[in-house]
Design an enzyme around this catalytic site. Structure first.
Site, PDB file in Angstrom:
ATOM      1  N   ASP A  71      27.409  69.399  58.848  1.00 18.06           N
ATOM      2  CA  ASP A  71      26.529  68.676  57.929  1.00 18.06           C
ATOM      3  C   ASP A  71      27.190  68.590  56.559  1.00 18.06           C
ATOM      4  OD1 ASP A  71      26.092  71.511  57.644  1.00 18.06           O
ATOM      5  OD2 ASP A  71      24.297  71.091  56.462  1.00 18.06           O
ATOM      6  N   ASP A 102      34.787  69.711  52.671  1.00 25.81           N
ATOM      7  CA  ASP A 102      33.700  70.660  52.960  1.00 25.81           C
ATOM      8  C   ASP A 102      32.799  70.119  54.064  1.00 25.81           C
ATOM      9  OD1 ASP A 102      31.919  72.757  52.821  1.00 25.81           O
ATOM     10  OD2 ASP A 102      31.037  72.136  50.923  1.00 25.81           O
ATOM     11  N   GLU A 135      24.160  74.047  57.060  1.00 25.54           N
ATOM     12  CA  GLU A 135      24.716  74.936  56.044  1.00 25.54           C
ATOM     13  C   GLU A 135      24.442  74.427  54.645  1.00 25.54           C
ATOM     14  OE1 GLU A 135      27.560  76.916  53.343  1.00 25.54           O
ATOM     15  OE2 GLU A 135      27.350  74.780  53.719  1.00 25.54           O
ATOM     16  N   GLU A 136      24.425  73.104  54.486  1.00 25.99           N
ATOM     17  CA  GLU A 136      24.255  72.521  53.159  1.00 25.99           C
ATOM     18  C   GLU A 136      22.785  72.420  52.744  1.00 25.99           C
ATOM     19  OE1 GLU A 136      26.607  72.268  51.294  1.00 25.99           O
ATOM     20  OE2 GLU A 136      28.442  71.605  52.290  1.00 25.99           O
ATOM     21  N   GLU A 164      35.477  77.681  55.730  1.00 21.82           N
ATOM     22  CA  GLU A 164      35.143  77.035  54.462  1.00 21.82           C
ATOM     23  C   GLU A 164      36.392  76.876  53.590  1.00 21.82           C
ATOM     24  OE1 GLU A 164      32.452  75.763  53.177  1.00 21.82           O
ATOM     25  OE2 GLU A 164      30.757  76.552  54.308  1.00 21.82           O
ATOM     26  N   HIS A 353      32.003  68.081  47.457  1.00 18.04           N
ATOM     27  CA  HIS A 353      30.748  67.601  46.890  1.00 18.04           C
ATOM     28  C   HIS A 353      30.939  66.528  45.811  1.00 18.04           C
ATOM     29  CE1 HIS A 353      28.094  71.274  48.211  1.00 18.04           C
ATOM     30  NE2 HIS A 353      29.004  70.956  49.117  1.00 18.04           N
TER      31      HIS A 353
END
Length: 380
Positions: A71, A102, A135-136, A164, A353
């Site tokens: 995700d 990410d 996870e996000e 990660e 991000h």
């Protein structure tokens, strides 16, 4: 043919899996892994898609685990992107797209490494991939669901590597051997509304809230520990919703976020916050309500055989010895640490991000080589 981790990364980026949507990413991985002889199980819970994949027998004495997520965070202003956020376009050796760093590249690298490793040198043991789609977001039905399912089905990882992005600037420079704890506290203050020309007839909750926030912000939590930097507290919002300049409001709210090291627990920080709010309440007669959410406790995987194995593998493939760090935010390693020893290592995360998130294609191949060496040395 070996699995191309860059091509797999591109395929995953083209899956629009903005959390909590699955977007086809886990379907793609399940098909690929099943074809390579992995036993795959979807462990969906609460509307979240998760995938458990194992090569080798259940209950093997040595089971190497990888953990990651497919995700991604929302793209934000699409017009601000110079490349399609779900196009996986490659320009000058860089692949663009949401999740490029990410962490679809990390998932692709460890999936590719695991598949090729079991095909070429089948190990005496098992390899487990625990991949989540949560996870996000709130992270309650992702890796936690996978670990719950594993416990109920007698599945066990001996060690786990979370893929990660861990390197600040240079490939290989950092691995994570722990993380700080994370806590968010919401304060609601209620006083007495009144006219700003007659403050003695009111009880201004803003005065009390500012007083409390000042006390919290200027209180040193600690000076750091052997493996952790000093704990930090950030005031993230103070809200009143009051459009009138001549009215003292009846209520206001504020929020703080604390990242704490191993000299504290979530409970000890919570007790301190409530005590400070109670002291201001007693001094001002403004009523405080405090709600606290602990996202994770601090943890450390002590230096040992597992972290040394990863450090040696990284150094061998990059020429750089990774520093063992506990910096940064939280990750799903905070859940895995209750199951088995866990270390994190992945790519350079400078653009995660961000608009125009991107990954250097050569580094995806390099990461696969690192993960392959780790598997080779672990099962040697």
């Amino acid at each position: 043919m070996p699995v191309d981790p860059a091509a797999l990364t591109a395929s995953l980026i083209r899956c629009n899996s903005v959390t909590p949507a699955e977007g086809g990413a886990l379907v793609l991985l399940e098909k690929l892994l099943t074809g390579a002889g992995f036993t795959c199980t979807r462990v969906d819970r609460g509307g979240i898609a998760n995938l458990f994949a194992r090569w080798g027998r259940a209950g093997a004495n040595r089971s190497f685990g990888f953990n990651g997520h497919t995700d991604v965070v929302p793209v934000g202003d699409v017009a601000a992107w110079t490349h399609d956020p779900f196009g996986a376009g490659v320009v000058d050796g860089w692949m663009y797209g949401r999740g490029a760093t990410d962490m679809k590249s990390g998932v692709a690298a460890f999936a590719a490494a695991a598949i090729d490793f079991v095909r070429q040198t089948p190990p005496d043991g098992a390899i487990i991939l625990a991949i989540t789609g949560d996870e996000e977001d709130v992270a309650t039905d992702g890796t936690v669901a996978l670990l719950d399912w594993m416990a109920a089905n007698n599945e066990q990882m001996s060690v786990c590597l979370v893929g990660e992005p861990t390197c600040p600037n240079v490939m290989g420079e950092m691995m994570k051997v722990g993380r700080r704890g994370s806590l968010t506290a919401h304060f609601a203050a209620r006083g007495v509304q009144g006219h700003s020309a007659y403050p003695h007839r009111a009880n201004n909750p803003l005065n009390a809230m500012v007083r409390l926030m000042d006390k919290l912000a200027n209180h040193p939590l600690d000076s750091g520990t052997d493996h952790f930097d000093p704990s930090t507290l950030a005031i993230t919002t103070i809200d009143t919703g009051n459009p009138a300049t001549n009215v003292i409001p009846a209520a206001c709210r504020a929020t703080v976020n604390i990242r704490f090291n191993d000299s504290h627990t979530g409970a000890s920080i919570s007790d301190w916050l409530r005590a400070e709010a109670a002291a201001v309440q007693a001094a001002t007669d403004v009523q405080f309500d405090v709600k606290i959410k602990i996202s994770g406790e601090s943890f450390l995987t002590p230096p040992g055989e597992f972290s040394a194995l990863i450090a040696r593998s990284v150094q061998a493939e990059t020429g750089v010895t990774p520093a063992a760090s506990t910096s940064g935010g939280t990750s799903d390693a905070r859940f895995v640490k209750n199951h088995c020893p866990v270390v994190e290592f992945g790519l350079v995360g400078k653009t995660m991000h961000q608009v125009d998130e991107r990954v250097e294609v050569a580094q995806i191949h390099q990461l696969k080589a690192i993960y392959t060496r780790i598997l080779t040395d672990y099962f040697a």
